[in-house]
Design a protein around this motif. Structure first.
Motif, PDB file in Angstrom:
ATOM      1  N   HIS A   2     -23.507  -5.051  33.679  1.00 43.55           N
ATOM      2  CA  HIS A   2     -23.836  -4.656  32.175  1.00 43.55           C
ATOM      3  C   HIS A   2     -23.229  -5.392  31.263  1.00 43.55           C
ATOM      4  O   HIS A   2     -22.070  -6.123  31.591  1.00 43.55           O
ATOM      5  N   GLN A   4     -22.133  -5.297  26.825  1.00 42.63           N
ATOM      6  CA  GLN A   4     -22.050  -4.711  25.485  1.00 42.63           C
ATOM      7  C   GLN A   4     -22.099  -5.599  24.442  1.00 42.63           C
ATOM      8  O   GLN A   4     -20.852  -6.016  24.214  1.00 42.63           O
ATOM      9  N   ASP A   7     -19.537  -4.293  21.440  1.00 40.70           N
ATOM     10  CA  ASP A   7     -18.121  -3.975  21.437  1.00 40.70           C
ATOM     11  C   ASP A   7     -17.478  -4.924  22.521  1.00 40.70           C
ATOM     12  O   ASP A   7     -17.905  -5.296  23.701  1.00 40.70           O
ATOM     13  N   GLU A   9     -14.331  -4.247  25.349  1.00 36.18           N
ATOM     14  CA  GLU A   9     -13.853  -3.438  26.314  1.00 36.18           C
ATOM     15  C   GLU A   9     -12.397  -3.877  26.899  1.00 36.18           C
ATOM     16  O   GLU A   9     -12.409  -5.059  27.443  1.00 36.18           O
ATOM     17  N   ARG A  39     -17.111  -8.748  23.957  1.00 42.17           N
ATOM     18  CA  ARG A  39     -18.186  -8.419  23.548  1.00 42.17           C
ATOM     19  C   ARG A  39     -19.509  -9.515  24.014  1.00 42.17           C
ATOM     20  O   ARG A  39     -19.053 -10.629  24.091  1.00 42.17           O
ATOM     21  N   HIS A  58     -12.643   0.927  23.950  1.00 45.73           N
ATOM     22  CA  HIS A  58     -13.715   0.254  23.358  1.00 45.73           C
ATOM     23  C   HIS A  58     -13.342  -0.153  21.688  1.00 45.73           C
ATOM     24  O   HIS A  58     -13.077   0.695  21.219  1.00 45.73           O
ATOM     25  N   HIS A  63     -18.977   3.931  22.105  1.00 42.78           N
ATOM     26  CA  HIS A  63     -19.463   3.698  23.589  1.00 42.78           C
ATOM     27  C   HIS A  63     -19.224   4.870  24.064  1.00 42.78           C
ATOM     28  O   HIS A  63     -20.187   5.098  25.250  1.00 42.78           O
ATOM     29  N   PHE A  66     -22.765   6.563  24.928  1.00 46.24           N
ATOM     30  CA  PHE A  66     -23.395   6.302  26.254  1.00 46.24           C
ATOM     31  C   PHE A  66     -23.136   7.205  27.615  1.00 46.24           C
ATOM     32  O   PHE A  66     -23.948   7.625  28.219  1.00 46.24           O
ATOM     33  N   ALA A  96     -28.557   3.595  28.026  1.00 45.21           N
ATOM     34  CA  ALA A  96     -28.237   2.343  27.691  1.00 45.21           C
ATOM     35  C   ALA A  96     -28.976   1.729  26.502  1.00 45.21           C
ATOM     36  O   ALA A  96     -28.341   1.057  25.548  1.00 45.21           O
ATOM     37  N   ASN A  99     -27.779   3.130  23.234  1.00 47.96           N
ATOM     38  CA  ASN A  99     -26.621   2.834  22.725  1.00 47.96           C
ATOM     39  C   ASN A  99     -25.783   1.467  22.809  1.00 47.96           C
ATOM     40  O   ASN A  99     -24.710   1.178  22.906  1.00 47.96           O
ATOM     41  N   VAL A 101     -26.063  -0.882  25.334  1.00 51.25           N
ATOM     42  CA  VAL A 101     -25.738  -1.521  26.523  1.00 51.25           C
ATOM     43  C   VAL A 101     -26.848  -1.994  27.274  1.00 51.25           C
ATOM     44  O   VAL A 101     -28.099  -1.710  27.360  1.00 51.25           O
TER      45      VAL A 101
END
Length: 111
Positions: A2, A4, A7, A9, A39, A58, A63, A66, A96, A99, A101
């Motif tokens: 996945h 994002q 953002d 992480e 990101r 995050h 996040h 999610f 996802a 939000n 993702v």
């Protein structure tokens, strides 16, 4: 796998070990290690062993929405039993999409 797009992480391993696959490169992280995923970079995690505790940070915030939509609320502070099957992907895909993702598919073998 996945990503994002909105953002960054950062993972701090508190206990145990994980493998972080980010941008096609696996990296083993053990207690005290930190891994960062900028990101938009595709990534996945795998727990190495029976248990790991990881603090995920995050930036910017948000996040957590999610996780609230995709998961189940804990009944207490103890770990629940391991799931009996795969996650509810329909529920995860809805969370996802709501939000930011991007679910990209199963991770490759990290061996």
């Amino acid at each position: 796998m996945h990503a994002q797009p909105g953002d960054d992480e950062t993972f701090l391993v508190l206990e145990g070990a994980i493998t972080l696959l980010a941008d096609g490169r696996p990296r083993r992280l053990e207690a005290g290690d930190v891994g960062h995923v900028p990101r938009g970079v595709a990534h996945a995690l795998r727990v190495e062993g029976p248990r790991a505790r990881v603090l995920a940070l995050h930036a910017p915030a948000g996040h957590e929405r999610f996780f609230r939509q995709a998961g189940e609320v804990a009944e207490g502070t103890d770990l629940p039993p391991a799931p009996m099957g795969p996650p509810d992907m329909g529920r995860m895909l809805v969370a996802a999409a709501a939000n930011g993702v991007e679910i990209l598919g199963p991770p490759p073998d990290l061996a």
